[in-house]
Design a protein around this motif. Structure first.
Motif: not given
Length: 234
Positions: A54-55, A66-69, A127-133
């Protein structure tokens, strides 16, 4: 008396119009929730589900490209980034539980400790970093956990060394200041999400015990938020 009453009414109206776009598990959002609680500022909680993306919706990226909370909306002002939001709240409501000490040296240490969390720990295990990994390197959950633990521990080692000569009941003395708002959510994540052995960090562990006794901190924690999936289990 009429003037004072008018000022109080105006401040009350300002408090009520705050909106916070937040995600229950976001440590960045948690920092702001603690600040709002400490200052006694009421706000409308606007949940943004990061797992559902949703971001990245047009509605949200209009608020924060940038789509961050988190994102704070205060009347016509739309402000993102937890550091910027907290400093804005401090400037606007300095008389409501000050979040920065008057002493310049101690103030600088608060900025340094907060920045270690915001630039050298949290971005490397969000979450974004771990998803990229997971997408670019490996989907092995053990690898993602090891990555998050590595950078959390690296930051915690630095924080233990930095704060050892300044800590009292809290990070930089016996009052809650900016550094504590950044430390509490990160320690919580280290324990609850990343299984970090906190016996390696006695100072941070002691601080965590102090945070656990403060309602303003505990009411801001992930499991207390309206969008937490843990709510039905509590």
């Amino acid at each position: 008396m009429a003037s004072v009453s008018g000022d109080n009414k105006k401040e009350s109206e300002l408090k009520l119009k705050l909106k916070l776009y937040s995600y229950w598990m976001s440590s960045c959002s948690c920092r702001v929730r603690i600040a709002l609680n400490l200052k006694g500022l009421k706000y409308e909680y606007k949940a943004v589900n990061l797992l559902k993306g949703e971001q990245l919706s047009p509605e949200f990226t209009n608020l924060n490209p940038i789509g961050y909370v988190p994102v704070l909306v205060d009347g016509d002002l739309v402000l993102s980034d937890s550091f910027a939001i907290i400093l804005y709240l401090e400037e606007k409501y300095p008389h409501l539980h000050p979040l920065l000490p008057q002493d310049l040296h101690k103030k600088a240490i608060n900025f340094q400790a907060a920045n270690i969390i915001s630039s050298s720990v949290q971005p490397l295990q969000n979450l974004a970093t771990l998803k990229c990994i997971e997408e670019k390197i490996s989907s092995d959950p053990d690898l993602k956990l090891a990555w998050a633990q590595h950078y959390t521990k690296k930051g915690f080692v630095a924080l233990e060394r930095l704060l050892k000569d300044y800590a009292g009941r809290f990070a930089t003395g016996d009052e809650v200041y900016l550094a504590d708002l950044f430390l509490a959510p990160q320690i919580h994540a280290a324990i609850k999400r990343f299984n970090v052995d906190m016996t390696q960090f006695p100072l941070l562990s002691r601080l965590n015990e102090a945070y656990n006794e403060i309602p303003a901190f505990q009411d801001a924690m992930p499991e207390k938020q309206p969008d937490t999936p843990l709510a039905s289990a509590s």
